[in-house]
Design an enzyme around this catalytic site. Structure first.
Site, PDB file in Angstrom:
ATOM      1  N   LYS A   1     -12.916   2.381   0.818  1.00  3.34           N
ATOM      2  CA  LYS A   1     -12.518   2.168   1.961  1.00  3.34           C
ATOM      3  C   LYS A   1     -13.909   2.806   2.868  1.00  3.34           C
ATOM      4  O   LYS A   1     -14.317   3.802   2.484  1.00  3.34           O
ATOM      5  CB  LYS A   1     -11.526   3.457   2.546  1.00  3.34           C
ATOM      6  CG  LYS A   1     -10.254   2.878   1.704  1.00  3.34           C
ATOM      7  CD  LYS A   1      -8.911   3.935   1.836  1.00  3.34           C
ATOM      8  CE  LYS A   1      -8.652   4.137   3.212  1.00  3.34           C
ATOM      9  NZ  LYS A   1      -7.441   5.228   3.387  1.00  3.34           N
TER      10      LYS A   1
ATOM     11  N   ARG B   1      -6.473  17.517   8.042  1.00  7.83           N
ATOM     12  CA  ARG B   1      -5.288  17.154   8.862  1.00  7.83           C
ATOM     13  C   ARG B   1      -5.067  18.628   9.613  1.00  7.83           C
ATOM     14  O   ARG B   1      -5.136  19.588   9.108  1.00  7.83           O
ATOM     15  CB  ARG B   1      -4.127  16.844   7.934  1.00  7.83           C
ATOM     16  CG  ARG B   1      -4.606  15.313   7.581  1.00  7.83           C
ATOM     17  CD  ARG B   1      -3.185  14.749   6.585  1.00  7.83           C
ATOM     18  NE  ARG B   1      -3.635  13.528   6.080  1.00  7.83           N
ATOM     19  CZ  ARG B   1      -3.166  12.301   6.739  1.00  7.83           C
ATOM     20  NH1 ARG B   1      -3.133  12.374   8.112  1.00  7.83           N
ATOM     21  NH2 ARG B   1      -3.740  11.236   6.237  1.00  7.83           N
TER      22      ARG B   1
ATOM     23  N   THR C   1      -6.449  -1.265  10.376  1.00  8.48           N
ATOM     24  CA  THR C   1      -6.166  -0.187  11.255  1.00  8.48           C
ATOM     25  C   THR C   1      -5.886  -0.824  12.698  1.00  8.48           C
ATOM     26  O   THR C   1      -7.011  -1.466  12.948  1.00  8.48           O
ATOM     27  CB  THR C   1      -7.253   1.140  11.271  1.00  8.48           C
ATOM     28  OG1 THR C   1      -7.628   1.417   9.802  1.00  8.48           O
ATOM     29  CG2 THR C   1      -6.934   2.286  11.801  1.00  8.48           C
TER      30      THR C   1
ATOM     31  N   ARG D   1       0.956  -1.097   0.225  1.00  7.31           N
ATOM     32  CA  ARG D   1       0.061   0.066  -0.057  1.00  7.31           C
ATOM     33  C   ARG D   1       0.894   1.193   0.025  1.00  7.31           C
ATOM     34  O   ARG D   1       1.874   1.338   0.985  1.00  7.31           O
ATOM     35  CB  ARG D   1      -0.891   0.185   1.173  1.00  7.31           C
ATOM     36  CG  ARG D   1      -1.697   1.361   1.370  1.00  7.31           C
ATOM     37  CD  ARG D   1      -2.756   1.136   2.736  1.00  7.31           C
ATOM     38  NE  ARG D   1      -3.282   2.324   2.968  1.00  7.31           N
ATOM     39  CZ  ARG D   1      -2.785   3.235   4.066  1.00  7.31           C
ATOM     40  NH1 ARG D   1      -1.879   2.855   4.768  1.00  7.31           N
ATOM     41  NH2 ARG D   1      -3.646   4.441   4.318  1.00  7.31           N
TER      42      ARG D   1
END
Length: 477
Positions: free
Chosen positions: A221, A77, A279, A36
Site C-alpha cells: 500500500k 487513530r 480510496t 478485502r
C-alpha cells in the site's frame, strides 16, 4: 458460462453492510473479484466467519474470489469519544492526549504514546483522511494543545496523520504478524501491507510467512511520502501495488496525487504487476444511491490510466448501498473499456516502453501474443501457468480479449484475480496432453465453441517460451 462483460477487477471491503452470506453471494454475482478484510476493525471471530463464508461460496459457485487480509500497520487513530461523532469548528481549542480515556469535544484521545515526542509547535495534525485539520500550539506532558483550522465531524477510531514527521514506528508491527498468523491458519494467501516505506518492509512479511511454510501474495500500500520516493525498491519486493489515496493525499501535497497515481500505474504496468486504485472512488455512495459525476470520472480515468483493479472501501463495508456501488463500478468499467477498445486509446505506450527495455523470453512471448490478438480474429488467450507471470505480462497491455489462465495452484488462481482481463480457472494438472487438457477445461465450462481461434501459450523448462494459434475444431479432431 458467460465471461464477465468487463475486465477491470473489483475489490470490495467487507464490513457490517456486506458480511452476510446473502450479500456476499450478491456481490460475487455483481462482479466482486477480491474481498478485502480490514483488520483495523472487528474481531478474529467475526473475520473467521466472513473468510469461511467466502470460501464456501467460491466452492459452491465454482468461481475464484481472492480474500485479501489488510494488515493495518502503525496506523494512528482517535480513541473512543463520548457522543461520537463530535462537531469541531474552526477556532476551537482542543487537547490531544495519549491517555486511554473516553474523550470529549475538548479532550481527544489518540492511541500514539510517542505523540509528545514527535509533534512540535505549529505542526499540522490531520484527521479522517485530511478532512479535519488542527495546528499544534504547545506540548504539555502527555498532551498536545491544538487549534482547529478546518472543522468537521469527528468519530471514534478515525485516522490521524502527522505529515512530514518521523513517527519512530516500525511499519510492520507485532499486531500485523499476529494477524498474519491468524489469516494463514484460515487459509488466506493474499495480504495488503500498510504504511510501508521500503522493500524490506514487504520482505519482513514474506519471510514470516515462509517460516510458517507458506508462500503469500503481497500488495504494497503506497500511502506515505517515503514509499513514493522508494517505489523502485518496493516494486522489487512486492507482488502488487495499491495506491491508497486517502492517507497519501495527506502525506504528500494533494495536487501531486493525480500525477503520482499515473506514474505508479505506469511503473506497475511496465513490470507486469497488478495495481489497485483505492480510496474515495465512489465515496458519496456510502449514503447515496448514485455517485457524483466527479467520482464516475475518477473511476473511468483510473481505468484509462491502466489500473488493474478499483476498490470500494466504506461504500461496501458500512454503506447503505453496497450492491449498487458494485453495479455502478461495473457499468463505468464496461463503458470505459469499450470506449478505449473502439477508439484505439489503449496501452500502445506500454508496448513501446517495454520494447525499449531489456526483455526476457516471457516478455517477447507476451508482445507476440498482444500483436497476434490485435491483427487476427482471436476469441481469447489461454495461458496454462504455474506462477501467473505469463498472464500478468499479457494483462499489462489491457487487451480486448479475455486471458484464460489455467493453474492447479490455489495461490496462483487467487493472485490472478487482481489482474485486468485475466479469468483464472482452477484446473487439475493431470493430463500429459496440454492441448487436450485445455480443450477439456474450456468446454466443460462452456467457454468457446468449434471454429473459435485461440492463442495458446506453453512453457517448458520452467518458463513460457512457445505461442500457438489454434482453431478449436482442430483440437476436437
Amino acid at each position: 458460462m458467460n465471461l464477465p462483460d468487463h475486465k477491470t477487477k473489483i475489490v470490495c471491503t467487507i464490513g457490517p453492510a456486506s458480511s452476510s452470506e446473502e450479500m456476499l453471494r450478491e456481490l460475487i454475482f455483481a462482479g466482486m473479484n477480491v474481498a478485502r478484510i480490514n483488520f483495523s476493525h472487528g474481531s478474529f471471530e467475526d473475520h473467521s466467519k466472513v473468510i469461511r463464508l467466502i470460501k464456501k461460496l467460491c466452492d459452491e459457485l465454482n468461481v475464484v474470489v481472492s480474500v485479501m487480509a489488510d494488515l493495518p500497520g502503525p496506523k494512528i487513530r482517535v480513541g473512543e469519544i463520548k457522543d461520537s461523532p463530535i462537531n469541531l469548528q474552526k477556532g476551537d481549542k482542543v487537547k490531544l492526549t495519549t491517555e486511554r480515556i473516553v474523550g470529549s469535544k475538548d479532550l481527544i484521545p489518540v492511541d500514539f504514546d510517542k505523540l509528545p515526542y514527535c509533534i512540535a509547535k505549529k505542526s499540522n495534525v490531520y484527521f479522517n483522511d485530511g478532512f479535519i485539520q488542527m495546528r499544534c500550539s504547545g506540548i504539555c506532558s502527555n498532551e498536545a494543545e491544538c487549534e482547529v483550522i478546518v472543522g468537521g465531524q469527528l468519530s471514534s477510531h478515525k485516522g490521524v496523520n502527522l505529515p512530514g514527521i518521523d513517527l519512530l514506528l516500525d511499519p510492520v508491527t507485532e499486531k500485523d504478524l499476529e494477524i498474519l498468523d491468524f489469516a494463514l491458519e484460515e487459509g488466506v494467501n493474499c495480504f495488503s501491507v500498510s504504511f510501508i516505506e521500503q522493500g524490506s518492509d514487504i520482505q519482513k512479511i514474506r519471510d514470516h510467512a515462509a517460516k510458517k511454510g507458506r508462500s503469500v501474495f503481497l500488495v504494497a500500500k503506497i500511502e506515505r511520502g517515503p514509499s513514493v520516493e522508494n517505489i523502485d525498491d518496493i516494486m522489487d519486493a512486492t507482488d502488487a501495488l495499491m495506491i491508497a489515496r486517502g492517507d497519501l493525499g495527506v502525506e504528500i501535497p494533494i495536487e501531486e496525487v493525480p500525477i503520482v497515481q499515473k506514474e505508479l500505474i505506469h511503473k506497475a504496468n511496465l513490470r507486469g504487476i497488478p495495481v489497485i486504485t483505492a480510496t474515495h472512488m465512489l465515496e458519496s455512495m456510502t449514503d447515496n444511491v448514485r455517485p457524483t459525476r466527479a467520482e464516475a470520472t475518477d473511476v473511468a480515468n483510473a481505468i484509462l490510466d491502466g489500473t488493474d483493479a478499483i476498490m470500494l472501501s466504506g461504500e461496501t463495508a458500512v454503506g447503505k448501498y453496497p450492491l449498487e456501488a458494485v453495479h455502478t463500478m461495473v457499468r463505468i468499467a464496461k463503458k470505459t473499456e469499450a470506449w478505449r477498445d473502439s477508439t484505439g486509446s489503449g496501452m500502445g505506450n506500454i508496448r513501446d516502453a517495454i520494447g525499449e527495455t531489456e526483455m526476457g523470453i516471457s516478455d517477447v512471448i507476451s508482445l507476440q501474443v498482444y500483436d497476434a490478438i490485435r491483427k487476427l480474429s482471436i476469441e481469447f488467450v489461454v495461458t496454462p501457468t504455474y506462477s501467473g507471470a505469463t498472464p500478468r505480462r499479457i494483462s499489462r497491455f489491457k487487451p480486448e480479449n479475455w486471458i484464460i489462465a489455467m493453474s492447479h495452484l490455489d495461490l496462483t488462481c487467487e493472485q490472478l484475480a487482481y489482474s485486468y482481463g485475466v479469468y483464472p480457472l482452477s484446473v487439475y494438472d493431470g493430463s500429459d496432453d496440454l492441448e487436450k487438457k485445455v480443450l477439456g477445461a474450456l468446454l466443460s465450462r462452456g467457454i468457446g465453441k468449434s471454429g473459435d481461434t485461440i492463442v495458446l501459450t506453453q512453457g517448458y523448462s520452467g518458463g513460457t517460451n512457445l505461442l500457438k494459434i489454434i482453431e478449436i475444431e482442430h483440437l476436437v479432431e
